[in-house]
Design a protein around this motif. Structure first.
Motif, PDB file in Angstrom:
ATOM      1  N   MET A   2      21.874 -31.482 -12.345  1.00  0.00           N
ATOM      2  CA  MET A   2      21.297 -30.789 -13.502  1.00  0.00           C
ATOM      3  C   MET A   2      20.349 -29.711 -13.025  1.00  0.00           C
ATOM      4  O   MET A   2      19.578 -29.922 -12.116  1.00  0.00           O
ATOM      5  N   THR A   6      18.330 -26.820 -18.263  1.00  0.00           N
ATOM      6  CA  THR A   6      19.115 -27.645 -19.170  1.00  0.00           C
ATOM      7  C   THR A   6      18.197 -28.217 -20.242  1.00  0.00           C
ATOM      8  O   THR A   6      17.136 -28.756 -19.949  1.00  0.00           O
ATOM      9  N   VAL A   7      18.645 -28.089 -21.508  1.00  0.00           N
ATOM     10  CA  VAL A   7      17.858 -28.587 -22.620  1.00  0.00           C
ATOM     11  C   VAL A   7      18.553 -29.829 -23.162  1.00  0.00           C
ATOM     12  O   VAL A   7      19.698 -29.781 -23.594  1.00  0.00           O
ATOM     13  N   THR A   8      17.858 -30.961 -23.131  1.00  0.00           N
ATOM     14  CA  THR A   8      18.405 -32.202 -23.677  1.00  0.00           C
ATOM     15  C   THR A   8      17.619 -32.669 -24.888  1.00  0.00           C
ATOM     16  O   THR A   8      18.090 -33.506 -25.635  1.00  0.00           O
ATOM     17  N   ASP A   9      16.444 -32.128 -25.093  1.00  0.00           N
ATOM     18  CA  ASP A   9      15.583 -32.567 -26.185  1.00  0.00           C
ATOM     19  C   ASP A   9      14.818 -31.350 -26.706  1.00  0.00           C
ATOM     20  O   ASP A   9      14.675 -30.346 -26.003  1.00  0.00           O
ATOM     21  N   ASP A  12      11.971 -30.177 -24.583  1.00  0.00           N
ATOM     22  CA  ASP A  12      12.303 -29.357 -23.415  1.00  0.00           C
ATOM     23  C   ASP A  12      12.274 -27.875 -23.732  1.00  0.00           C
ATOM     24  O   ASP A  12      12.101 -27.041 -22.851  1.00  0.00           O
TER      25      ASP A  12
END
Length: 178
Positions: A2, A6-9, A12
């Motif tokens: 990763m 990278t945006v997961t939430d 972020d």
């Protein structure tokens, strides 16, 4: 593997924006001062003369009515006479009071009208049209309700003219076999 971007939430997003040189969502950004919203201004201006009256002209068939309204007790005067004596039929008085009923202003305005031409039915329609026009000039906020009822539109229906070779506008002369 990763990457850092990278945006997961949603949390972020703040760190990602802060890394890009923009203030993060968690930082205290200067807020614009909140001003109270003003009530929406009516589309039209209030038209009142020096005596506090609104004037309008109403028309129906061959009748023309000049109408003035002012705040009062609900007295309606037509050609110098009270409405009960001028318009003796209750249906004609009902027609005249329709704009006030639709607007919810029963008994709130005095009406002074002068009418010329036509018959009583046309004159009552002309006074109704004039009252509706003057009411919207006095209180522009009432325009939507009065317009929705169809009182601001002039009823353009008039008597058809007599044609030559006819007894009336369309009626033929009586046929004679001999």
């Amino acid at each position: 593997m990763m990457s850092d971007n990278t945006v997961t939430d949603l949390a972020d997003l703040g760190t990602l924006a802060g890394a890009a040189g923009q203030p993060a969502a968690t930082e205290a950004a200067p807020e614009a001062p909140i001003t109270p919203a003003a009530p929406p201004a009516p589309l039209r201006d209030r038209e009142v003369d020096a005596q506090g009256r609104s004037y309008a002209t109403g028309r129906r068939k061959d009748a023309v009515a000049r109408v003035w309204i002012k705040p009062g007790s609900g007295k309606i005067t037509v050609n110098g006479r009270d409405q009960e004596t001028y318009f003796a039929r209750p249906t004609l008085r009902l027609v005249i009071n329709q704009p006030f009923e639709v607007a919810g202003r029963d008994g709130a305005y005095d009406v002074i009208a002068t009418v010329k031409g036509g018959g009583l039915s046309g004159q009552a329609g002309a006074v109704k049209h004039g009252i509706a026009q003057a009411l919207t000039k006095f209180e522009p906020a009432l325009r939507a309700a009065v317009k929705a009822a169809g009182f601001l539109t002039r009823d353009s229906r008039v008597v058809e003219r007599k044609k030559y070779g006819r007894a009336k506008a369309r009626r033929s002369f009586q046929f004679s076999k001999r």
